[in-house]
Design a protein around this motif. Structure first.
Motif, PDB file in Angstrom:
ATOM      1  N   GLY A 105       1.062  -0.691   0.335  1.00 12.20           N
ATOM      2  CA  GLY A 105      -0.130   0.078   0.292  1.00 12.20           C
ATOM      3  C   GLY A 105       0.394   1.264  -0.393  1.00 12.20           C
ATOM      4  N   ALA A 106       2.376   1.351   0.426  1.00  9.40           N
ATOM      5  CA  ALA A 106       3.255   2.356   0.292  1.00  9.40           C
ATOM      6  C   ALA A 106       3.531   2.786  -1.289  1.00  9.40           C
ATOM      7  N   ASP A 107       2.931   4.193  -1.183  1.00  9.84           N
ATOM      8  CA  ASP A 107       3.207   4.609  -2.748  1.00  9.84           C
ATOM      9  C   ASP A 107       5.503   4.655  -3.728  1.00  9.84           C
ATOM     10  N   HIS A 108       4.706   3.931  -4.524  1.00  6.68           N
ATOM     11  CA  HIS A 108       6.086   4.016  -5.301  1.00  6.68           C
ATOM     12  C   HIS A 108       7.234   4.825  -5.066  1.00  6.68           C
ATOM     13  N   ASN A 109       7.135   5.984  -4.902  1.00  2.12           N
ATOM     14  CA  ASN A 109       7.995   6.668  -4.911  1.00  2.12           C
ATOM     15  C   ASN A 109       9.130   6.879  -3.467  1.00  2.12           C
ATOM     16  N   SER A 110       7.962   5.892  -2.454  1.00  7.32           N
ATOM     17  CA  SER A 110       8.955   5.938  -1.462  1.00  7.32           C
ATOM     18  C   SER A 110       9.922   4.856  -1.151  1.00  7.32           C
ATOM     19  N   LEU A 111       9.862   3.865  -1.815  1.00 10.24           N
ATOM     20  CA  LEU A 111      10.727   2.791  -1.444  1.00 10.24           C
ATOM     21  C   LEU A 111      11.929   3.500  -2.307  1.00 10.24           C
ATOM     22  N   SER A 112      12.677   4.041  -2.534  1.00  9.70           N
ATOM     23  CA  SER A 112      14.010   4.824  -2.462  1.00  9.70           C
ATOM     24  C   SER A 112      14.594   5.153  -1.571  1.00  9.70           C
ATOM     25  N   LYS A 113      14.319   4.964  -0.115  1.00 15.11           N
ATOM     26  CA  LYS A 113      15.076   5.182   1.185  1.00 15.11           C
ATOM     27  C   LYS A 113      15.206   3.741   1.306  1.00 15.11           C
ATOM     28  N   TRP A 114      14.401   2.797   1.163  1.00 12.45           N
ATOM     29  CA  TRP A 114      14.892   1.456   1.966  1.00 12.45           C
ATOM     30  C   TRP A 114      15.386   1.138   1.027  1.00 12.45           C
ATOM     31  N   PHE A 115      15.414   1.306  -0.384  1.00 15.11           N
ATOM     32  CA  PHE A 115      16.205  -0.075  -2.124  1.00 15.11           C
ATOM     33  C   PHE A 115      17.097   0.663  -2.726  1.00 15.11           C
ATOM     34  N   GLY A 116      17.413   2.510  -2.801  1.00 14.08           N
ATOM     35  CA  GLY A 116      17.922   3.071  -3.580  1.00 14.08           C
ATOM     36  C   GLY A 116      17.092   3.719  -4.964  1.00 14.08           C
ATOM     37  N   ILE A 117      17.874   3.214  -6.283  1.00 18.25           N
ATOM     38  CA  ILE A 117      17.316   3.046  -7.241  1.00 18.25           C
ATOM     39  C   ILE A 117      17.211   2.208  -7.962  1.00 18.25           C
ATOM     40  N   PRO A 118      15.824   1.617  -8.288  1.00 18.89           N
ATOM     41  CA  PRO A 118      15.629   0.740  -8.956  1.00 18.89           C
ATOM     42  C   PRO A 118      16.231   0.517  -9.806  1.00 18.89           C
ATOM     43  N   GLN A 119      16.899  -0.843 -10.068  1.00 20.40           N
ATOM     44  CA  GLN A 119      17.660  -2.095 -11.121  1.00 20.40           C
ATOM     45  C   GLN A 119      17.008  -1.988 -12.193  1.00 20.40           C
ATOM     46  N   THR A 120      15.693  -1.857 -11.980  1.00 20.16           N
ATOM     47  CA  THR A 120      14.349  -2.227 -13.931  1.00 20.16           C
ATOM     48  C   THR A 120      13.499  -1.517 -13.301  1.00 20.16           C
ATOM     49  N   ARG A 121      12.933  -0.469 -13.997  1.00 18.96           N
ATOM     50  CA  ARG A 121      11.953   0.125 -13.964  1.00 18.96           C
ATOM     51  C   ARG A 121      10.655   0.331 -15.450  1.00 18.96           C
ATOM     52  N   ASP A 122       9.843   0.273 -15.084  1.00 13.22           N
ATOM     53  CA  ASP A 122       8.179  -0.250 -16.193  1.00 13.22           C
ATOM     54  C   ASP A 122       7.091   0.824 -15.264  1.00 13.22           C
ATOM     55  N   MET A 123       6.507   0.857 -15.712  1.00 10.80           N
ATOM     56  CA  MET A 123       4.945   1.393 -15.447  1.00 10.80           C
ATOM     57  C   MET A 123       4.127   1.534 -14.507  1.00 10.80           C
ATOM     58  N   ALA A 124       4.421  -0.206 -14.406  1.00  8.83           N
ATOM     59  CA  ALA A 124       3.495  -0.515 -13.477  1.00  8.83           C
ATOM     60  C   ALA A 124       4.541  -1.722 -12.701  1.00  8.83           C
ATOM     61  N   TRP A 125       5.770  -1.368 -12.575  1.00 11.33           N
ATOM     62  CA  TRP A 125       6.423  -2.686 -11.971  1.00 11.33           C
ATOM     63  C   TRP A 125       8.036  -1.941 -11.577  1.00 11.33           C
ATOM     64  N   GLU A 126       8.713  -2.259 -10.369  1.00 14.81           N
ATOM     65  CA  GLU A 126      10.425  -1.653 -10.260  1.00 14.81           C
ATOM     66  C   GLU A 126      11.082  -3.060  -9.509  1.00 14.81           C
ATOM     67  N   SER A 127      11.949  -3.049 -10.489  1.00 17.84           N
ATOM     68  CA  SER A 127      12.591  -4.008  -9.418  1.00 17.84           C
ATOM     69  C   SER A 127      13.981  -3.990  -8.929  1.00 17.84           C
ATOM     70  N   TYR A 128      14.726  -4.444  -7.636  1.00 16.62           N
ATOM     71  CA  TYR A 128      15.819  -3.662  -6.593  1.00 16.62           C
ATOM     72  C   TYR A 128      16.239  -5.207  -6.710  1.00 16.62           C
ATOM     73  N   GLN A 129      17.465  -4.214  -7.015  1.00 14.98           N
ATOM     74  CA  GLN A 129      18.447  -6.018  -6.377  1.00 14.98           C
ATOM     75  C   GLN A 129      18.670  -5.729  -5.188  1.00 14.98           C
ATOM     76  N   MET A 130      19.259  -7.144  -4.349  1.00 13.51           N
ATOM     77  CA  MET A 130      18.614  -7.264  -3.415  1.00 13.51           C
ATOM     78  C   MET A 130      19.898  -8.192  -2.560  1.00 13.51           C
ATOM     79  N   ARG A 131      20.323  -8.864  -1.804  1.00 14.14           N
ATOM     80  CA  ARG A 131      21.537  -9.336  -1.113  1.00 14.14           C
ATOM     81  C   ARG A 131      20.981 -10.884  -1.674  1.00 14.14           C
ATOM     82  N   HIS A 132      20.279 -11.572  -1.441  1.00 16.12           N
ATOM     83  CA  HIS A 132      19.369 -12.440  -1.715  1.00 16.12           C
ATOM     84  C   HIS A 132      19.188 -12.220  -3.425  1.00 16.12           C
ATOM     85  N   GLY A 133      18.381 -11.159  -3.652  1.00 16.11           N
ATOM     86  CA  GLY A 133      18.162 -11.679  -5.500  1.00 16.11           C
ATOM     87  C   GLY A 133      17.504  -9.731  -6.219  1.00 16.11           C
TER      88      GLY A 133
END
Length: 162
Positions: A105-133
């Motif tokens: 339910g969080a706004d997609h603009n709020s994710l950068s404070k936890w995960f940084g810049i998305p690795q891949t981005r689309d209009m409907a989704w974003e992916s973040y590189q994590m230690r686990h994958g």
């Protein structure tokens, strides 16, 4: 006649004596740790049997290999699914449990404070590189997160089920 009635009564009583009460599977609290990439310390690559054993309240289990390639253990009433054949965990907006970070339910603009810049981005989704994958977040039309994927794969190799 009395003997046959007595025998019939004994058989009926013996059948009732073998009846067992069935217990309902209880589920421990479900905890998602996004930074660790786990649910109750089970990971996207955790085996099918281990997930069933540790969270026995599943609504459906499809054994590997399946015809669709979408085998896994599913908790539709709890809003979480383990796709064991494709090694990812899907958490949806109906999730009943706790999260290490308030992503649903969080706004997609709020994710950068936890995960940084998305690795891949689309209009409907974003992916973040994590230690686990990879962590993939999906957005509805208002830009709020409604689905989250945890995987040990990269965004380029992850194959989702429909």
């Amino acid at each position: 006649m009395r003997t046959s009635f007595f025998m019939l009564a004994c058989i009926a009583i013996s059948q009732l004596a073998h009846a067992q009460l069935k217990t309902t599977s209880t589920c421990p609290p479900i905890n998602v740790d996004f930074l660790d990439g786990s649910v109750n310390k089970m990971y996207p690559e955790s085996p099918w049997g281990e997930i069933q054993m540790r969270l026995p309240c599943f609504t459906e289990a499809i054994a590997e290999p399946s015809a669709s390639g979408c085998a896994g253990v599913f908790y539709k009433d709890k809003g979480i699914n383990f796709y064991t054949y494709r090694d990812y965990i899907e958490i949806n907006e109906n999730f009943k449990g706790t999260m290490s970070l308030p992503l649903m339910g969080a706004d997609h603009n709020s994710l950068s404070k936890w995960f940084g810049i998305p690795q891949t981005r689309d209009m409907a989704w974003e992916s973040y590189q994590m230690r686990h994958g990879v962590l993939v977040t999906f957005f509805n039309s208002t830009g709020k997160i409604y689905k989250i994927i945890l995987s040990n794969k990269s965004a380029a190799t992850l194959r989702l089920c429909d």
